[in-house]
Design a protein around this motif. Structure first.
Motif, PDB file in Angstrom:
ATOM      1  N   LEU A   1       0.864  -1.185   0.000  1.00 57.51           N
ATOM      2  CA  LEU A   1       0.000   0.000   0.000  1.00 57.51           C
ATOM      3  C   LEU A   1       0.896   1.229   0.000  1.00 57.51           C
ATOM      4  N   ARG A   2       0.729   2.053  -1.017  1.00 59.33           N
ATOM      5  CA  ARG A   2       1.411   3.352  -1.060  1.00 59.33           C
ATOM      6  C   ARG A   2       0.364   4.399  -0.725  1.00 59.33           C
ATOM      7  N   VAL A   3       0.530   5.037   0.397  1.00 55.73           N
ATOM      8  CA  VAL A   3      -0.436   6.029   0.849  1.00 55.73           C
ATOM      9  C   VAL A   3       0.176   7.406   0.630  1.00 55.73           C
ATOM     10  N   TYR A   4      -0.463   8.187  -0.222  1.00 54.39           N
ATOM     11  CA  TYR A   4      -0.015   9.554  -0.510  1.00 54.39           C
ATOM     12  C   TYR A   4      -0.902  10.522   0.261  1.00 54.39           C
ATOM     13  N   THR A   5      -0.253  11.443   0.966  1.00 58.69           N
ATOM     14  CA  THR A   5      -1.009  12.396   1.770  1.00 58.69           C
ATOM     15  C   THR A   5      -0.208  13.685   1.933  1.00 58.69           C
ATOM     16  N   ASN A   6      -0.898  14.732   2.306  1.00 52.08           N
ATOM     17  CA  ASN A   6      -0.255  15.998   2.654  1.00 52.08           C
ATOM     18  C   ASN A   6      -0.260  16.212   4.163  1.00 52.08           C
ATOM     19  N   ASP A   7      -0.764  15.245   4.905  1.00 51.85           N
ATOM     20  CA  ASP A   7      -0.883  15.351   6.361  1.00 51.85           C
ATOM     21  C   ASP A   7       0.376  14.813   7.034  1.00 51.85           C
ATOM     22  N   PRO A   8       1.120  15.625   7.765  1.00 53.30           N
ATOM     23  CA  PRO A   8       2.326  15.135   8.443  1.00 53.30           C
ATOM     24  C   PRO A   8       2.002  14.227   9.639  1.00 53.30           C
ATOM     25  N   ASN A   9       0.743  14.213  10.100  1.00 52.61           N
ATOM     26  CA  ASN A   9       0.351  13.402  11.251  1.00 52.61           C
ATOM     27  C   ASN A   9      -0.344  12.104  10.837  1.00 52.61           C
ATOM     28  N   PHE A  10      -0.038  11.623   9.667  1.00 58.39           N
ATOM     29  CA  PHE A  10      -0.712  10.425   9.150  1.00 58.39           C
ATOM     30  C   PHE A  10      -0.532   9.224  10.075  1.00 58.39           C
ATOM     31  N   GLN A  11       0.669   9.035  10.602  1.00 54.41           N
ATOM     32  CA  GLN A  11       0.935   7.856  11.431  1.00 54.41           C
ATOM     33  C   GLN A  11       0.088   7.836  12.699  1.00 54.41           C
ATOM     34  N   GLU A  12      -0.242   8.987  13.212  1.00 56.88           N
ATOM     35  CA  GLU A  12      -1.054   9.047  14.424  1.00 56.88           C
ATOM     36  C   GLU A  12      -2.492   8.623  14.171  1.00 56.88           C
ATOM     37  N   TYR A  13      -3.010   8.929  12.995  1.00 60.54           N
ATOM     38  CA  TYR A  13      -4.425   8.699  12.707  1.00 60.54           C
ATOM     39  C   TYR A  13      -4.677   7.548  11.740  1.00 60.54           C
ATOM     40  N   MET A  14      -3.625   6.862  11.308  1.00 58.90           N
ATOM     41  CA  MET A  14      -3.834   5.861  10.261  1.00 58.90           C
ATOM     42  C   MET A  14      -4.636   4.651  10.737  1.00 58.90           C
ATOM     43  N   GLN A  15      -4.777   4.441  12.038  1.00 62.86           N
ATOM     44  CA  GLN A  15      -5.590   3.335  12.550  1.00 62.86           C
ATOM     45  C   GLN A  15      -7.083   3.590  12.340  1.00 62.86           C
ATOM     46  N   ASN A  16      -7.446   4.861  12.164  1.00 68.64           N
ATOM     47  CA  ASN A  16      -8.837   5.219  11.906  1.00 68.64           C
ATOM     48  C   ASN A  16      -9.158   4.869  10.448  1.00 68.64           C
ATOM     49  N   GLN A  17     -10.095   3.974  10.258  1.00 71.71           N
ATOM     50  CA  GLN A  17     -10.380   3.456   8.918  1.00 71.71           C
ATOM     51  C   GLN A  17     -10.928   4.538   7.984  1.00 71.71           C
ATOM     52  N   GLU A  18     -11.787   5.395   8.462  1.00 76.37           N
ATOM     53  CA  GLU A  18     -12.334   6.460   7.625  1.00 76.37           C
ATOM     54  C   GLU A  18     -11.230   7.419   7.188  1.00 76.37           C
ATOM     55  N   TYR A  19     -10.358   7.743   8.136  1.00 75.57           N
ATOM     56  CA  TYR A  19      -9.248   8.637   7.801  1.00 75.57           C
ATOM     57  C   TYR A  19      -8.319   7.979   6.787  1.00 75.57           C
ATOM     58  N   PHE A  20      -8.018   6.710   7.002  1.00 75.55           N
ATOM     59  CA  PHE A  20      -7.123   5.993   6.100  1.00 75.55           C
ATOM     60  C   PHE A  20      -7.676   5.974   4.676  1.00 75.55           C
ATOM     61  N   HIS A  21      -8.960   5.702   4.533  1.00 73.29           N
ATOM     62  CA  HIS A  21      -9.554   5.631   3.196  1.00 73.29           C
ATOM     63  C   HIS A  21      -9.767   7.003   2.557  1.00 73.29           C
ATOM     64  N   SER A  22      -9.650   8.061   3.345  1.00 76.15           N
ATOM     65  CA  SER A  22      -9.780   9.401   2.770  1.00 76.15           C
ATOM     66  C   SER A  22      -8.479   9.835   2.082  1.00 76.15           C
ATOM     67  N   GLN A  23      -7.397   9.115   2.313  1.00 76.32           N
ATOM     68  CA  GLN A  23      -6.111   9.425   1.688  1.00 76.32           C
ATOM     69  C   GLN A  23      -6.031   8.744   0.310  1.00 76.32           C
ATOM     70  N   HIS A  24      -5.056   9.151  -0.479  1.00 75.17           N
ATOM     71  CA  HIS A  24      -4.844   8.556  -1.803  1.00 75.17           C
ATOM     72  C   HIS A  24      -4.004   7.282  -1.622  1.00 75.17           C
ATOM     73  N   VAL A  25      -4.609   6.127  -1.904  1.00 77.20           N
ATOM     74  CA  VAL A  25      -3.948   4.846  -1.659  1.00 77.20           C
ATOM     75  C   VAL A  25      -3.807   4.095  -2.976  1.00 77.20           C
ATOM     76  N   GLN A  26      -2.588   3.614  -3.247  1.00 77.36           N
ATOM     77  CA  GLN A  26      -2.340   2.731  -4.391  1.00 77.36           C
ATOM     78  C   GLN A  26      -1.942   1.366  -3.847  1.00 77.36           C
ATOM     79  N   MET A  27      -2.499   0.316  -4.455  1.00 82.67           N
ATOM     80  CA  MET A  27      -2.201  -1.041  -3.993  1.00 82.67           C
ATOM     81  C   MET A  27      -1.604  -1.855  -5.129  1.00 82.67           C
ATOM     82  N   GLU A  28      -0.691  -2.738  -4.778  1.00 84.59           N
ATOM     83  CA  GLU A  28      -0.151  -3.696  -5.735  1.00 84.59           C
ATOM     84  C   GLU A  28       0.306  -4.930  -4.963  1.00 84.59           C
TER      85      GLU A  28
END
Length: 165
Positions: A95-122
């Motif tokens: 999973l490549r998660v692209y974001t402009n939020d520097p606090n991504f690691q703090e909130y990435m456990q929140n599923q809604e927040y995680f899916h609001s980011q730009h995610v590429q999967m392979e």
């Protein structure tokens, strides 16, 4: 005393034959029926003997295939187990998660927040004997300030690999 030894040997042989018969009665019966049917067919050329030859032959082939699959060097069950135990390769979802939020690691456990980011999967095969970070290619997207690499295994467990600025 000699007769006792002979009787003991006879009893032991009978027990071994009974154990063998109880474990392999179907295969032994099928082989006797198959060879007997083939011999009688060669003598009589009777069409009646086709059915016992086919049925007993089928039983023999099924036992042979079962034995081959359980005891073969190339059986699919044992080779897959050996490959999983001996191999250091495993398939992961990257999973490549692209974001402009520097606090991504703090909130990435929140599923809604995680899916609001730009995610590429392979899907990618990862070698555990090498550095995992170097096996996942970083792809820059200029519109995002941060890129996070996560691995998801077959059990849907996620592992944080790296952060790129």
């Amino acid at each position: 005393m000699n007769e006792e030894k002979v009787e003991g040997i006879k009893v032991e042989i009978k027990e071994k034959i009974n154990v063998f018969w109880s474990e392999h009665w179907l295969l032994t019966s099928a082989m006797i029926l198959f060879f007997g049917s083939c011999y009688l067919f060669n003598l009589t050329h009777s069409g009646f003997l086709y059915l016992p030859m086919i049925v007993s032959g089928w039983v023999i082939v099924m036992f042979a295939l079962k034995y081959k699959s359980e005891h073969s060097l190339f059986s699919s069950k044992s080779s897959q187990k050996n490959i999983q135990q001996e191999s250091s390769y495993e398939t992961y979802t990257v999973l490549r998660v692209y974001t402009n939020d520097p606090n991504f690691q703090e909130y990435m456990q929140n599923q809604e927040y995680f899916h609001s980011q730009h995610v590429q999967m392979e899907n990618r095969v990862i070698d555990h004997n090498q550095d995992i970070e170097s096996q996942i290619m970083f792809i820059r997207k200029p519109e995002f300030a941060f890129c996070y690499h996560l691995l998801m295994d077959r059990k849907n467990e996620m592992y944080f690999i790296g952060e790129y600025v």
